[in-house]
Scaffold this active site. Structure first.
Site, PDB file in Angstrom:
ATOM      1  N   PRO A 165       7.318  87.658 -32.616  1.00 25.39           N
ATOM      2  CA  PRO A 165       6.934  88.220 -31.314  1.00 25.39           C
ATOM      3  C   PRO A 165       5.910  89.350 -31.391  1.00 25.39           C
ATOM      4  O   PRO A 165       4.928  89.348 -30.643  1.00 25.39           O
ATOM      5  CB  PRO A 165       8.273  88.705 -30.739  1.00 25.39           C
ATOM      6  CG  PRO A 165       9.289  87.794 -31.367  1.00 25.39           C
ATOM      7  CD  PRO A 165       8.782  87.517 -32.751  1.00 25.39           C
ATOM      8  N   GLY A 184      -8.509  58.607 -29.269  1.00 23.60           N
ATOM      9  CA  GLY A 184      -8.026  57.332 -28.727  1.00 23.60           C
ATOM     10  C   GLY A 184      -7.564  57.360 -27.280  1.00 23.60           C
ATOM     11  O   GLY A 184      -7.334  56.304 -26.697  1.00 23.60           O
ATOM     12  N   PHE A 213      -5.989  79.303 -29.445  1.00 23.67           N
ATOM     13  CA  PHE A 213      -5.589  79.847 -30.750  1.00 23.67           C
ATOM     14  C   PHE A 213      -4.140  79.452 -31.077  1.00 23.67           C
ATOM     15  O   PHE A 213      -3.619  79.836 -32.115  1.00 23.67           O
ATOM     16  CB  PHE A 213      -5.784  81.367 -30.765  1.00 23.67           C
ATOM     17  CG  PHE A 213      -7.184  81.777 -30.360  1.00 23.67           C
ATOM     18  CD1 PHE A 213      -8.282  81.114 -30.897  1.00 23.67           C
ATOM     19  CD2 PHE A 213      -7.409  82.787 -29.435  1.00 23.67           C
ATOM     20  CE1 PHE A 213      -9.585  81.457 -30.519  1.00 23.67           C
ATOM     21  CE2 PHE A 213      -8.703  83.133 -29.047  1.00 23.67           C
ATOM     22  CZ  PHE A 213      -9.786  82.470 -29.593  1.00 23.67           C
ATOM     23  N   LYS A 214      -3.504  78.751 -30.176  1.00 22.41           N
ATOM     24  CA  LYS A 214      -2.129  78.281 -30.380  1.00 22.41           C
ATOM     25  C   LYS A 214      -1.287  79.364 -31.036  1.00 22.41           C
ATOM     26  O   LYS A 214      -0.755  79.205 -32.138  1.00 22.41           O
ATOM     27  CB  LYS A 214      -2.110  76.993 -31.213  1.00 22.41           C
ATOM     28  CG  LYS A 214      -2.892  75.864 -30.565  1.00 22.41           C
ATOM     29  CD  LYS A 214      -2.717  74.566 -31.276  1.00 22.41           C
ATOM     30  CE  LYS A 214      -3.563  73.469 -30.669  1.00 22.41           C
ATOM     31  NZ  LYS A 214      -5.022  73.623 -30.882  1.00 22.41           N
TER      32      LYS A 214
HETATM   33  P1  BMP Z   1     -11.679  66.136 -29.394  1.00 23.66           P
HETATM   34  O1  BMP Z   1     -11.884  65.679 -27.949  1.00 23.66           O
HETATM   35  O2  BMP Z   1     -12.962  66.324 -30.118  1.00 23.66           O
HETATM   36  O3  BMP Z   1     -10.675  65.314 -30.116  1.00 23.66           O
HETATM   37  O4  BMP Z   1     -11.104  67.635 -29.324  1.00 23.66           O
HETATM   38  C1  BMP Z   1      -9.793  67.920 -28.942  1.00 23.66           C
HETATM   39  C2  BMP Z   1      -9.575  69.403 -28.820  1.00 23.66           C
HETATM   40  O5  BMP Z   1      -8.283  69.630 -28.288  1.00 23.66           O
HETATM   41  C3  BMP Z   1      -9.661  70.178 -30.117  1.00 23.66           C
HETATM   42  O6  BMP Z   1     -10.172  71.464 -29.814  1.00 23.66           O
HETATM   43  C4  BMP Z   1      -8.210  70.308 -30.564  1.00 23.66           C
HETATM   44  O7  BMP Z   1      -7.959  71.487 -31.285  1.00 23.66           O
HETATM   45  C5  BMP Z   1      -7.498  70.390 -29.212  1.00 23.66           C
HETATM   46  N1  BMP Z   1      -6.116  69.876 -29.236  1.00 23.66           N
HETATM   47  C6  BMP Z   1      -5.834  68.563 -29.555  1.00 23.66           C
HETATM   48  O8  BMP Z   1      -6.727  67.777 -29.889  1.00 23.66           O
HETATM   49  N2  BMP Z   1      -4.530  68.139 -29.496  1.00 23.66           N
HETATM   50  C7  BMP Z   1      -3.512  68.949 -29.167  1.00 23.66           C
HETATM   51  O9  BMP Z   1      -2.385  68.494 -29.116  1.00 23.66           O
HETATM   52  C8  BMP Z   1      -3.788  70.275 -28.855  1.00 23.66           C
HETATM   53  C9  BMP Z   1      -5.103  70.733 -28.889  1.00 23.66           C
HETATM   54  O10 BMP Z   1      -5.371  71.980 -28.592  1.00 23.66           O
END
Ligand code: BMP
Length: 235
Positions: free
Chosen positions: A75, A184, A69-70
């Site tokens: 706070p 990528g 949920f980042k």
């Molecule tokens: P995907 O392999 O389909 O690209 O999914 C990547 C997942 O990681 C997603 O849930 C995305 O919200 C999360 N994510 C990301 O891609 N990069 C970040 O820097 C941080 C993430 O949480």
């Protein structure tokens, strides 16, 4: 108490499947669980199915559920988000380190009181992270270490930077690295540079056979690590 996060397969599955029906979601979770170390869920799934979906997912798997949920509010609000997510069943959470020390301190305190763990986002994987975030990534990682975060998030799309992140956080923190596959990143590059887990989303849940896809990711990664004789990073 949170389910422990064990390092076995070095892969976390991003279950970003709010467009699917529950029975399909549960099938994916059951099918991929033997090949990954955790299931990571994000906000869209909660909007679609409500917080109770976390408990339902936990009935399908013995793996920990990480709520990605980042969390990154003031706070008091950050603390409340972390608390309610853990009370809903999340074993671990991601936090947005860029919002600063006070919010992160509040999140880590409540998470640890409740026996859960946190990954602080230091640098994201998408190109936009270069606009502002990357410039502060190493400082955020340093803060994560100082505040007692269990892990950080750093990009599989820039595996070279992972080496520096590992240097900063030391050997006893997890590094979760998203961006493998559609974004990528190449499977194994981040782990070989020092990450603990690579995150794979689309390439597993959108595969015609998610079970086979997860199995292939798992075995390909193991082969790559064996070639380099990499010893697992322990937490
Ligand atoms: P995907 O392999 O389909 O690209 O999914 C990547 C997942 O990681 C997603 O849930 C995305 O919200 C999360 N994510 C990301 O891609 N990069 C970040 O820097 C941080 C993430 O949480």
């Amino acid at each position: 108490m949170a389910r422990p996060l064990k390092i076995e397969n070095h892969i976390i599955h991003a279950l970003d499947v709010e467009d699917k029906e529950k029975r399909q979601i549960f099938r994916i979770v059951k099918d991929v669980s033997p090949y990954v170390d955790a299931i990571k869920i994000s906000t869209p799934l909660i909007f679609r199915y409500g917080g109770s979906i976390i408990g339902e997912l936990k009935e399908q798997t013995s793996l920990p559920i990480i709520g990605c949920f980042k969390v990154g509010d003031i706070p008091d609000m950050s603390r409340r988000i972390v608390k309610i997510a853990i009370d809903s069943g999340a074993d671990g959470l991601t936090l947005h380190g860029i919002v600063g020390r006070d919010s992160m301190t509040a999140c880590i305190k409540v998470a640890h009181e409740k026996g859960a763990y946190v990954f602080m986002v230091a640098e994201m994987s998408h190109p936009g992270a270069l606009d502002f975030m990357k410039q502060h990534g190493f400082e955020i990682a340093k803060m994560a270490r100082e505040l007692g975060s269990d892990g950080i998030v750093a990009p599989a799309t820039r595996p070279d930077t992972i080496r520096k992140y590992r240097e900063i956080v030391g050997d006893d923190m997890w590094i979760m690295s998203p961006g493998v596959g559609v974004q990528g990143g190449k499977l194994g590059d981040a782990i070989l540079a020092g990450a603990t887990f690579e995150v794979v989303g689309h390439r597993i849940y959108e595969a015609p056979d998610p079970k086979q896809a997860a199995k292939t990711f798992c075995s390909s990664l193991k082969e790559r690590l064996a070639e380099k004789q990499l010893i697992s990073t322990s937490h």
